[in-house]
Design a protein around this motif. Structure first.
Motif, PDB file in Angstrom:
ATOM      1  N   GLU A  41       0.950  -1.139   0.001  1.00  0.00           N
ATOM      2  CA  GLU A  41       0.026  -0.078   0.121  1.00  0.00           C
ATOM      3  C   GLU A  41       0.823   1.332  -0.015  1.00  0.00           C
ATOM      4  O   GLU A  41       1.919   1.227   0.701  1.00  0.00           O
ATOM      5  CB  GLU A  41      -1.006   0.068   1.424  1.00  0.00           C
ATOM      6  N   TRP A  42       0.269   2.314  -0.657  1.00  0.00           N
ATOM      7  CA  TRP A  42       1.146   3.575  -0.504  1.00  0.00           C
ATOM      8  C   TRP A  42       0.904   4.109   0.759  1.00  0.00           C
ATOM      9  O   TRP A  42      -0.185   4.233   1.317  1.00  0.00           O
ATOM     10  CB  TRP A  42       0.494   4.475  -1.559  1.00  0.00           C
ATOM     11  N   GLN A  60       4.499  10.029  -1.232  1.00  0.00           N
ATOM     12  CA  GLN A  60       4.166   8.580  -0.750  1.00  0.00           C
ATOM     13  C   GLN A  60       5.324   7.680  -1.149  1.00  0.00           C
ATOM     14  O   GLN A  60       6.177   7.732  -2.158  1.00  0.00           O
ATOM     15  CB  GLN A  60       2.810   8.114  -1.112  1.00  0.00           C
ATOM     16  N   ARG A  62       6.143   3.175  -1.342  1.00  0.00           N
ATOM     17  CA  ARG A  62       5.603   1.836  -1.045  1.00  0.00           C
ATOM     18  C   ARG A  62       6.642   0.818  -1.502  1.00  0.00           C
ATOM     19  O   ARG A  62       7.708   1.186  -2.306  1.00  0.00           O
ATOM     20  CB  ARG A  62       4.233   1.424  -1.917  1.00  0.00           C
TER      21      ARG A  62
END
Length: 151
Positions: A41-42, A60, A62
């Motif tokens: 997930e980010w 972000q 990930r």
């Protein structure tokens, strides 16, 4: 006689190509081979004071694992006036830091012919941007192109 040699040579070269095309057409996709693709997930970076995310582009990160190799991907953009090498963020607590430095080039404002900066995450989980100075500040940096092997 040269006509025959060309025909024979052409046929000899066409055979491996035909076999390769057949093998490629029936091959399984890379994701189906050797472990596949797993995308995490980010997660938002924890930005330092004075670092502003661009509206709609919060920085972000990930982790993505492809066939057993894990990569870091980043996205988002910051704005400001970075006049020195600057710590811009920290990885979130739930995101394990790397065992070594992770570095990638990131686009930045084009000034004096310089249009890239270094994006770096150190083993403590600090995210920094390198390349700004008082004569050529970084006014924005974008991280959508950042992809690196995660160690």
């Amino acid at each position: 006689m040269s006509q025959n040699r060309r025909s024979i040579l052409g046929a000899a070269l066409a055979l491996p190509a035909a076999l390769t095309v057949g093998a490629v057409a029936t091959a399984a996709p890379a994701a189906a081979v050797a472990g596949g693709v797993e995308a995490g997930e980010w997660v938002d970076l924890v930005l330092e004071a004075g670092i502003t995310p661009t509206a709609g582009a919060t920085p972000q990160v990930r982790l993505v694992t492809i066939a057993g190799t894990t990569f870091l991907q980043a996205r988002g953009q910051i704005t400001g006036s970075l006049t020195a090498d600057t710590k811009i963020a920290t990885l979130p607590a739930a995101f394990a830091p790397p065992t070594w430095y992770v570095r990638a080039a990131a686009p930045r404002n084009n000034s004096q012919g310089i249009n890239a900066c270094r994006f770096e995450i150190n083993p403590a989980g600090s995210v920094s941007v390198y390349g700004g100075n008082t004569g050529n500040p970084i006014t924005w940096a974008q991280f959508d192109s950042v992809q690196a092997i995660w160690r």
